[in-house]
Design a protein around this motif. Structure first.
Motif, mmCIF file in Angstrom:
data_model
loop_
_atom_site.group_PDB
_atom_site.id
_atom_site.type_symbol
_atom_site.label_atom_id
_atom_site.label_comp_id
_atom_site.label_asym_id
_atom_site.label_seq_id
_atom_site.Cartn_x
_atom_site.Cartn_y
_atom_site.Cartn_z
ATOM 1 N N MET A 1 0.849 -1.169 0.000
ATOM 2 C CA MET A 1 0.000 0.000 0.000
ATOM 3 C C MET A 1 0.889 1.224 0.000
ATOM 4 S SD MET A 1 -3.104 0.912 2.569
ATOM 5 C CE MET A 1 -3.913 -0.601 2.231
ATOM 6 N N SER A 2 0.545 2.190 -0.817
ATOM 7 C CA SER A 2 1.398 3.366 -0.919
ATOM 8 C C SER A 2 1.216 4.261 0.294
ATOM 9 C CB SER A 2 1.079 4.134 -2.196
ATOM 10 O OG SER A 2 -0.142 4.814 -2.068
ATOM 11 N N ASN A 3 2.180 5.118 0.493
ATOM 12 C CA ASN A 3 2.160 6.038 1.617
ATOM 13 C C ASN A 3 0.973 6.993 1.513
ATOM 14 O OD1 ASN A 3 3.093 7.058 4.008
ATOM 15 N ND2 ASN A 3 4.637 8.352 3.071
ATOM 16 N N LEU A 4 0.649 7.400 0.282
ATOM 17 C CA LEU A 4 -0.473 8.310 0.068
ATOM 18 C C LEU A 4 -1.779 7.647 0.481
ATOM 19 C CD1 LEU A 4 -1.481 11.015 -1.018
ATOM 20 C CD2 LEU A 4 -1.591 9.996 -3.278
ATOM 21 N N ASN A 5 -1.970 6.382 0.117
ATOM 22 C CA ASN A 5 -3.180 5.658 0.502
ATOM 23 C C ASN A 5 -3.263 5.507 2.011
ATOM 24 O OD1 ASN A 5 -4.034 5.365 -2.110
ATOM 25 N ND2 ASN A 5 -3.236 3.308 -2.353
ATOM 26 N N SER A 6 -2.170 5.197 2.663
ATOM 27 C CA SER A 6 -2.142 5.055 4.117
ATOM 28 C C SER A 6 -2.509 6.367 4.780
ATOM 29 C CB SER A 6 -0.760 4.608 4.583
ATOM 30 O OG SER A 6 -0.451 3.351 4.078
ATOM 31 N N ASN A 7 -1.931 7.472 4.291
ATOM 32 C CA ASN A 7 -2.244 8.785 4.863
ATOM 33 C C ASN A 7 -3.699 9.150 4.645
ATOM 34 O OD1 ASN A 7 0.353 9.118 5.756
ATOM 35 N ND2 ASN A 7 1.012 10.308 4.004
ATOM 36 N N SER A 8 -4.238 8.808 3.489
ATOM 37 C CA SER A 8 -5.645 9.106 3.197
ATOM 38 C C SER A 8 -6.565 8.332 4.129
ATOM 39 C CB SER A 8 -5.974 8.756 1.746
ATOM 40 O OG SER A 8 -5.213 9.533 0.866
ATOM 41 N N ILE A 9 -6.241 7.069 4.358
ATOM 42 C CA ILE A 9 -7.064 6.244 5.243
ATOM 43 C C ILE A 9 -6.994 6.773 6.664
ATOM 44 C CG2 ILE A 9 -7.259 3.944 6.279
ATOM 45 C CD1 ILE A 9 -6.422 2.822 3.529
ATOM 46 N N LEU A 10 -5.792 7.129 7.120
ATOM 47 C CA LEU A 10 -5.649 7.665 8.473
ATOM 48 C C LEU A 10 -6.399 8.991 8.620
ATOM 49 C CD1 LEU A 10 -1.903 6.855 9.235
ATOM 50 C CD2 LEU A 10 -3.919 5.763 10.198
ATOM 51 N N ALA A 11 -6.325 9.837 7.607
ATOM 52 C CA ALA A 11 -7.045 11.114 7.650
ATOM 53 C C ALA A 11 -8.557 10.881 7.681
ATOM 54 C CB ALA A 11 -6.653 11.970 6.446
ATOM 55 N N LEU A 12 -9.017 9.924 6.908
ATOM 56 C CA LEU A 12 -10.444 9.595 6.882
ATOM 57 C C LEU A 12 -10.895 9.087 8.243
ATOM 58 C CD1 LEU A 12 -13.002 9.292 5.128
ATOM 59 C CD2 LEU A 12 -12.266 6.953 4.686
ATOM 60 N N LEU A 13 -10.117 8.190 8.853
ATOM 61 C CA LEU A 13 -10.460 7.670 10.181
ATOM 62 C C LEU A 13 -10.461 8.779 11.225
ATOM 63 C CD1 LEU A 13 -8.478 4.301 10.266
ATOM 64 C CD2 LEU A 13 -10.949 4.595 10.143
ATOM 65 N N ALA A 14 -9.461 9.656 11.169
ATOM 66 C CA ALA A 14 -9.398 10.766 12.126
ATOM 67 C C ALA A 14 -10.593 11.693 11.953
ATOM 68 C CB ALA A 14 -8.088 11.528 11.955
ATOM 69 N N GLY A 15 -10.932 11.993 10.722
ATOM 70 C CA GLY A 15 -12.095 12.853 10.453
ATOM 71 C C GLY A 15 -13.383 12.228 10.941
ATOM 72 N N ALA A 16 -13.529 10.932 10.723
ATOM 73 C CA ALA A 16 -14.737 10.229 11.177
ATOM 74 C C ALA A 16 -14.816 10.249 12.704
ATOM 75 C CB ALA A 16 -14.728 8.796 10.659
ATOM 76 N N ALA A 17 -13.676 10.045 13.359
ATOM 77 C CA ALA A 17 -13.661 10.046 14.822
ATOM 78 C C ALA A 17 -14.012 11.423 15.369
ATOM 79 C CB ALA A 17 -12.287 9.608 15.333
ATOM 80 N N ILE A 18 -13.446 12.455 14.770
ATOM 81 C CA ILE A 18 -13.743 13.824 15.226
ATOM 82 C C ILE A 18 -15.213 14.157 14.994
ATOM 83 C CG2 ILE A 18 -13.291 16.271 14.746
ATOM 84 C CD1 ILE A 18 -10.352 15.427 14.190
ATOM 85 N N GLY A 19 -15.719 13.797 13.814
ATOM 86 C CA GLY A 19 -17.130 14.053 13.510
ATOM 87 C C GLY A 19 -18.056 13.309 14.455
#
Length: 109
Positions: A1-19
């Motif tokens: 998995m590329s670094n960009l995909n990993s960062n995108s997934i982590l950002a999505l999870l963080a956003g979902a948690a904050i929301g």
């Protein structure tokens, strides 16, 4: 998995948690229910993070094993090729040595 995909997934999870956290905080519930929901949300996030970590760990192990096997095959091929070249060099040197012995024998007569 590329670094960009990993960062995108982590950002999505963080956003979902904050929301989810903000949604729970502004919901008209008792404090105990709100804390329960927040704890449940963090537990879900923790489970998702564990799952992601396990997935990344498995992927890394597979890549390491694959790379290790490829390296071993490359070394085996290199050693085999080197062995053939060494044999060719030995045969060449033996032929030259035989010629030199013949020439030297002629000089001694």
């Amino acid at each position: 998995m590329s670094n960009l995909n990993s960062n995108s997934i982590l950002a999505l999870l963080a956003g979902a948690a904050i929301g989810a956290g903000l949604g729970i905080l502004f919901a008209p519930d008792k404090g105990s229910k709100t804390r329960e929901k927040i704890k449940g949300g963090f537990d879900d996030l923790k489970d998702q993070a564990k799952s992601k970590w396990t997935s990344l760990e498995t992927e890394a192990k597979q890549k390491f094993t694959s790379t290790k096997d490829e390296l071993k095959d490359s070394i085996d091929t290199l050693l085999s090729d080197t062995s053939y070249k060494t044999e060719e060099a030995i045969v060449f040197l033996e032929e030259k040595l035989a010629e030199l012995k013949k020439q030297n024998a002629k000089l001694h007569k």
